[in-house]
Design a protein around this motif. Structure first.
Motif: not given
Lengths: 490, 171
Positions: A361-386
């Motif tokens: 129903r809202s791909g953009a919203l899903a993306a807005l969730f997924l990006l910080p979620a992956l960042s929080l988990a520490g997946i490489p390209p994101f700030s959480g990884f650093v």
């Protein structure tokens, strides 16, 4: 900058006063709140640049000599936290105004929010321990109001726990303040490192533990965390977003200062054990939950563990990693709660078993969730990884293998629980009972969320310069502490 | 109209409170202004005004609070505003936050009077505390009203209250 620092507290308080007078005029209240928050945010950015280029700024109030007056000090760490805090509070305020939730329409919302800004800003700038305590009280008072503004049964119940625990925290803190003054004869943060270093070991240990309990309760570390996952989900999303992003970080900030500057090389093992327990218990709690807000609330606890681990390791490299972790953590956490706010407004719930297929129903919203979620988990390209890489690297250098192991396992579990939200709420077939079409919400709400997510990505892109700044900050902190033998940076 | 139908107003209490009120107000003002260099100050003064309001509430019920000339929430704002602006004002003339200025004035009937700008701060606190106590009482009175309305509609008698009056800002 004569007296300028006081305006970071004075201006929002003046705004609070104006909002009370304008209690019957909602539009004017909103305008005052937004204007005040914007002005303080811009001023804090200017201050950060000024402090980074020309050194710390000090303001004494009332024209009294510095030894006896109330002082505000902006060093790199304080100015940095000030900027992060104010940017987040402004973003969440815009979001809340756009959402027009039931609590935002209350005439108490704007004054309480501005008082919160005053308290948080004051806590980051406080130049003495008692002033820090007072600013803690200001932010706590306004957080009590914001947390229970709707007055639902659930809010009153969890609000009671929150208030009681924080009153206990205040009691411990004010006791600690009194004891510090009794033993050292000063409360000035600039003089305390030397005075505390001169104390007998046992006395210093006692003081450090007392302060650790007080600030640990605020930061929600194990075993003092249980109030947090209980009370934050009861608040409306914009409020829990700013609480999640900021309030625990005020506690972390205080622990960072006390442990790094005042009591270097004490309690290292204790802090490491606390850190590991906080990480593990937090993430296990998150996995066990089945509600977006509750999962995210337990994640706050878990992520605090990483920061405490960095503080426990000590030294320039570890402190720099902690500073970077805080920079990454605040927008990431806030944005997740903001996404949850959109979901909750549309669906009326954040329970995973009643949500499905939101991504359709809202791909953009899903993306807005997924990006910080992956960042929080520490997946490489994101700030959480650093951020996590920084802490793990220091851990490996010091030979603290077990904390590194715990941190990595917790990272994987974080990812697991984030995927639980993803598969439960965003993935899967569209629920036929739901209203069709896009998730309806005010465009400003998703714009603000996108802005905060963009910040987390910008932190990853500009990780180099930001890490450089974090290292300068850590250098300041470790250098001002008394004999810093733990400062053996690799 | 009483807050609770079961409570009968006491003449002795009413008269005592009526007599006490001016004394208490005077004490409150005195405590507020002596607070600059002696125990007292705006907080204590405001609380004494709070006592007056509580006594009035006990004798006259919620009606006493409906007669308040200003909205307590506005009082809170005015008081806080006065206190904060006393802090900010010295910045405009090159002083530091919360710095106090002292003027010595010769007022004919009373002799020399020392006026300090921080008295405005105390006055602000005084107004603020008064406003907070009043706001709390208004909230209690509204809850009381609701409770008595609940009792009357549940009982055999018809509703005695008129439409709820907005004394404070309700949410």
């Amino acid at each position: 900058m004569n007296g300028g620092l006081a305006l970071f507290v004075g201006a929002p308080l003046a705004g609070t006063a104006a909002c009370f007078v304008l209690a019957r005029f909602q539009g004017a209240q909103r305008a005052v709140a937004l204007a005040c928050s914007t002005a303080v945010t811009i001023a804090s950015v200017v201050l950060l640049v000024h402090v980074d280029t020309t050194g710390p700024v000090t303001t004494s109030m009332g024209g009294w000599p510095e030894a006896i007056s109330i002082t505000f000090v902006a060093d790199r760490l304080g100015a940095l936290m000030l900027v992060i805090g104010n940017v987040m509070m402004l973003a969440v305020l815009v979001y809340a105004v756009a959402q027009r939730s039931s609590d935002e329409r209350s005439p108490w919302y704007a004054p309480a929010y501005l008082a919160l800004i005053a308290g948080v800003s004051g806590a980051f700038l406080a130049g003495d321990l008692f002033n820090l305590f007072v600013c803690f009280e200001i932010l706590l008072m306004s957080s009590y109001v914001l947390l229970t503004l709707e007055g639902s049964d659930d809010q009153i119940r969890s609000g009671t726990t929150y208030v009681v625990l924080n009153v206990v925290e205040s009691l411990v803190l004010v006791t600690a303040v009194a004891l510090v003054f009794a033993t050292t004869g000063t409360l000035s943060m600039a003089e305390l490192p030397d005075r505390l270093a001169a104390l007998p070991d046992g006395v210093a240990l006692g003081l450090s533990l007392l302060l650790l309990v007080a600030f640990g309760l605020k930061a929600a570390v194990f075993p003092l965390f249980s109030w947090l996952p209980d009370s934050y989900p009861a608040a409306p999303s914009p409020v829990s977003a700013v609480f999640a992003g900021l309030l625990t970080k005020v506690g972390v900030y205080a622990i960072l200062r006390t442990q790094t500057q005042w009591f270097p090389d004490t309690n290292r093992t204790l802090l490491l054990v606390i850190a590991a327990a906080t990480m593990v218990v937090g993430v296990l709690g998150a996995i066990a939950q089945s509600d977006i807000k509750r999962i995210l609330s337990f994640h706050i606890v878990s992520q605090i563990g990483y920061m405490i681990a960095g503080i426990a390791l000590g030294g320039v490299a570890a402190v720099a990693a902690v500073v970077f972790f805080v920079i990454h953590q605040v927008p990431a956490k806030t944005s997740l709660f903001l996404v949850d706010g959109v979901v909750e407004q549309e669906q009326g719930t954040s329970a995973l078993d009643r949500l499905s297929g939101l991504a359709r129903r809202s791909g953009a919203l899903a993306a807005l969730f997924l990006l910080p979620a992956l960042s929080l988990a520490g997946i490489p390209p994101f700030s959480g990884f650093v951020a996590k890489l920084g802490i793990v690297t220091v851990g490996l250098d010091r030979g603290e293998w077990w904390i590194v192991g715990v941190a990595l396992v917790v990272s994987i579990l974080t990812l697991v629980s984030m995927m639980k939200i993803w598969t439960g709420a965003f993935w899967g077939a569209d629920d036929p009972d739901d209203r069709p079409g896009l998730l309806r919400h005010h465009p400003l709400m998703s714009a603000v969320t996108a802005f905060v997510v963009a910040l987390t990505i910008a932190i990853a892109v500009f990780a180099g310069p930001i890490y450089g700044f974090a290292e300068r900050t850590a250098g300041d902190l470790v250098a001002t502490s008394a004999p810093a033998t733990g400062g053996g940076a690799p | 109209m009483t807050p609770r139908p079961t409570v009968t107003p006491s003449t002795i209490l009413s008269l005592t409170v009526a007599g006490l009120t001016p004394v208490l107000v005077l004490v409150a003002v005195y405590i507020t202004f002596r607070g600059h260099n002696a125990p007292g100050g705006g907080f204590a003064g405001g609380l004494i005004i709070g006592i007056v309001l509580v006594l009035r509430y006990l004798t006259d019920g919620a009606e006493a609070l409906r007669r308040l000339p200003v909205d307590p929430v506005v009082l809170i704002g005015v008081g806080l505003g006065a206190a904060v602006l006393t802090g900010i004002a010295p910045l405009l003339v090159g002083g530091s936050f919360l710095e106090s200025n002292v003027w010595k004035l010769d007022l004919w009937p009373v002799g020399q009077v020392k006026v300090v700008s921080s008295a405005v701060f105390d006055l602000g606190v005084f107004i603020l505390v008064t406003g907070v106590v009043a706001a709390i009482l208004v909230a209690l009175a509204e809850a009381d009203d609701e409770a008595s309305r609940g009792e009357t509609t549940g009982g055999t008698e018809g509703p005695t209250d008129g439409p709820p009056t907005r004394t404070g800002v309700d949410r």
